[in-house]
Design a protein around this motif. Sequence first.
Motif, PDB file in Angstrom:
ATOM      1  N   VAL A  54       0.828  -1.208   0.000  1.00 39.90           N
ATOM      2  CA  VAL A  54       0.000   0.000   0.000  1.00 39.90           C
ATOM      3  C   VAL A  54       0.863   1.260   0.000  1.00 39.90           C
ATOM      4  CG1 VAL A  54      -1.925  -1.126   1.143  1.00 39.90           C
ATOM      5  CG2 VAL A  54      -0.165   0.011   2.522  1.00 39.90           C
ATOM      6  N   ASP A  91      -2.992   6.632  -0.914  1.00 39.36           N
ATOM      7  CA  ASP A  91      -3.194   7.791  -0.040  1.00 39.36           C
ATOM      8  C   ASP A  91      -3.971   7.328   1.196  1.00 39.36           C
ATOM      9  OD1 ASP A  91      -3.783  10.096   1.272  1.00 39.36           O
ATOM     10  OD2 ASP A  91      -5.242  10.817  -0.203  1.00 39.36           O
ATOM     11  N   LEU A  92      -3.279   7.266   2.299  1.00 39.33           N
ATOM     12  CA  LEU A  92      -3.919   6.751   3.510  1.00 39.33           C
ATOM     13  C   LEU A  92      -4.539   7.850   4.379  1.00 39.33           C
ATOM     14  CD1 LEU A  92      -1.412   3.926   4.534  1.00 39.33           C
ATOM     15  CD2 LEU A  92      -3.604   3.731   3.335  1.00 39.33           C
ATOM     16  N   THR A  93      -4.671   9.024   3.829  1.00 36.27           N
ATOM     17  CA  THR A  93      -5.313  10.099   4.596  1.00 36.27           C
ATOM     18  C   THR A  93      -6.728  10.351   4.106  1.00 36.27           C
ATOM     19  OG1 THR A  93      -4.530  11.850   3.125  1.00 36.27           O
ATOM     20  CG2 THR A  93      -3.091  11.235   4.968  1.00 36.27           C
ATOM     21  N   TRP A 119      -9.424   8.710   4.619  1.00 40.31           N
ATOM     22  CA  TRP A 119     -10.457   8.522   5.645  1.00 40.31           C
ATOM     23  C   TRP A 119     -10.623   9.740   6.532  1.00 40.31           C
ATOM     24  CZ3 TRP A 119      -9.555   8.902  10.877  1.00 40.31           C
ATOM     25  CH2 TRP A 119      -8.208   8.862  11.302  1.00 40.31           C
ATOM     26  N   ALA A 135      -7.399  -0.180   3.216  1.00 41.76           N
ATOM     27  CA  ALA A 135      -6.084   0.245   3.699  1.00 41.76           C
ATOM     28  C   ALA A 135      -6.225   1.519   4.525  1.00 41.76           C
ATOM     29  CB  ALA A 135      -5.147   0.486   2.525  1.00 41.76           C
ATOM     30  N   ASN A 136      -7.134   2.380   4.088  1.00 40.13           N
ATOM     31  CA  ASN A 136      -7.401   3.595   4.857  1.00 40.13           C
ATOM     32  C   ASN A 136      -7.981   3.263   6.229  1.00 40.13           C
ATOM     33  OD1 ASN A 136      -7.271   6.590   3.795  1.00 40.13           O
ATOM     34  ND2 ASN A 136      -7.420   5.251   2.003  1.00 40.13           N
ATOM     35  N   ASP A 171      -5.417   2.183   8.497  1.00 40.66           N
ATOM     36  CA  ASP A 171      -4.645   3.286   9.069  1.00 40.66           C
ATOM     37  C   ASP A 171      -5.457   4.014  10.148  1.00 40.66           C
ATOM     38  OD1 ASP A 171      -1.977   4.556   8.803  1.00 40.66           O
ATOM     39  OD2 ASP A 171      -3.226   6.364   8.684  1.00 40.66           O
ATOM     40  N   PRO A 182       1.168   8.330   8.355  1.00 36.45           N
ATOM     41  CA  PRO A 182       0.564   7.079   7.902  1.00 36.45           C
ATOM     42  C   PRO A 182       1.554   5.928   7.774  1.00 36.45           C
ATOM     43  CG  PRO A 182      -0.217   8.912   6.577  1.00 36.45           C
ATOM     44  CD  PRO A 182       0.926   9.427   7.410  1.00 36.45           C
ATOM     45  N   TYR A 183       0.996   4.758   7.771  1.00 36.69           N
ATOM     46  CA  TYR A 183       1.745   3.516   7.611  1.00 36.69           C
ATOM     47  C   TYR A 183       2.491   3.532   6.286  1.00 36.69           C
ATOM     48  CZ  TYR A 183       2.403  -1.565   7.145  1.00 36.69           C
ATOM     49  OH  TYR A 183       2.915  -2.816   6.988  1.00 36.69           O
ATOM     50  N   SER A 184       3.762   3.164   6.315  1.00 34.06           N
ATOM     51  CA  SER A 184       4.515   3.203   5.059  1.00 34.06           C
ATOM     52  C   SER A 184       5.585   2.124   4.978  1.00 34.06           C
ATOM     53  CB  SER A 184       5.177   4.579   4.893  1.00 34.06           C
ATOM     54  OG  SER A 184       6.099   4.774   5.942  1.00 34.06           O
TER      55      SER A 184
END
Length: 529
Positions: free
Chosen positions: A384, A388-390, A392, A454-455, A458, A501-503
């Motif tokens: 992932v 873009d995990l932001t 949410w 994935a969001n 996070d 965020p998770y990376s």
Amino acid sequence: MDEQQRFYITTAIDYPNSRPHIGTAFEKIGADVQARFRRMEGAAVHFLMGNDENTIKVTIRARELGQDPKAYVDEMARQFQEVWSALEISNDDFIQTSEERHHVGCRKFIQAVFDAGDIYKGVYSGHYCVGCESFKTEKEVAEGNGRCPNHPNAELSMVEEENYYFRLSAYRDRLLAFYSANPDFIRPESRRNEIVSLVETELRDVAISRKGFTWGIPVPFDPEHTIYVWFDALLNYVTAAGYGTDEARFERTWPADVHVIGKDITRFHCALWPAMLMSAGVPLPRKVFGHGFVYRKNEESGEVAKIGKSMGNVVEPMDLINDFSAEAFRYYFMSQCPFSGDGEFSFERFADAYNSGLANNLGNLYSRILTMCLKYFGGDLGEVGEVDLTAWRRGLDLPALVETLRDRVGAFDYTTALQRIWLEVVDAANKYIQETQPFKLAKTDLEATRVVLANLADWMRVTAILIKPFLPKTAETFHRAFNFESHQPWEAVSYGSASRPYSAGQPLRVAAPVVEGKPTPLFPKVEAR
RNA sequence: GCCGGGGUAGCUCAGUUGGUCAGAGCGGCGGUCUCAUAAUCCGCAGGUCUGGGGUUCGAGUCCCCACCCCGGUACCA
């Protein structure tokens, strides 16, 4: 290398006459949240609790049970710590005032005060109540019609005895100057005002010794006397830190950053205690926080009353822990009872808060997110890195919220902190699911579904961090629901890291325990009683 | 008695220096989705902001009075 910031926090020590009730637990949980938060902020926290054992009641109770006083207090200390442990209280030390380290430190301290010329011999005479183990004021005697208001079945005896007095009156000006130079010393504000006006009005010397008891700490310059109540009890904060027994440790631990206490004993901690320390030449603590009380609301009558054995309304912490969980216990008191003011407890309110906050929101989200990950992706969301995990949290300024939360939690304003986490972070996830409808997307567009999940993963990572001081077990369960550990070790998470965020450069996958393809519900809903 | 803090929707409470301040959560009512713990999401609250005066162009928000509640008033979880 920078010296790590230290944070020394204490709670009041408890009388081991009876088992702890939810009001006592309220204080410990509030202090524990602070300790856990400060650890997350990177401080080297030292968190002290303990029991106050050098009282006449202890010897009486022990005799009734045919036990040695020391054996009795040790057993009670074990029982107290059993409850604290069940409530996930993370204290680093637990002092019993019958311990040698306390005795040694007390003797050194009282000698220092004596040498400073602040102790003199006087005669005290008054109405003495054995039940309270104290002299009663004229007003109290009048209130009880010649008897102790708390023990109307027992006769008061007129006792006159030689005692040592501490010259508290001499410290009036120095105390007022100290309050004025340290406006945050007494929290909350209402307590501060009370103490300032009290000290401004009058400050009398206090008796600090008693004659003719063998249990307790002998006065070094007159072994016929033992150190009396408050002078002894307050000293646990320094003796536990090594005063008189381990000066090196004392040097790096003291002064306390905050004493967390009940509002009823504010004056001892805010007037007597600082004066004692000034006299002995020991630095003063930075803050005293007087929390409110928890009252018991009667389910049928709706009446609110103080909790006590005589009221017959004691709620055993262990009962709540067994019926719900320690997490539920902590959640209720931290979210429903403002730490600086009074709160109330009823089983009905407890169940309502549990169902609404934990079962329907937090726990349900855990289930629905994990279930979708398992159902549509076999638990493996794949790489992932570019997602873009932001998404949410669009519309939510998370970094700003985190700053607010740090401020609120640091100020013991737990109800506000939790309210904002639920209102702005937890709700965000439910609404995000509602808007993106991953359960529908899964039928037509797996890639889009993967982005949504994935969001949500996070979101779980962020939430784990934010609730960690309050619900340590649930927080860890959230963190370990996915393989976030490879991105950031659980012990290393901080509020400041929540917004990043998770990376990790490896697939994001479900790591939570699964039974027959489904996660186990965290907070099963209960029927309101 | 004195000092201090309060009385805002059924419940628990927010309401900065007076002018979208009449709000939030929970409960309740109606509707919706279906991934989920009959959970979620959306809509609905007609509360004289304790009462009465006053200041002001304008007051839960300032002043006065009254009523009620709570804390402190010293060695009491």
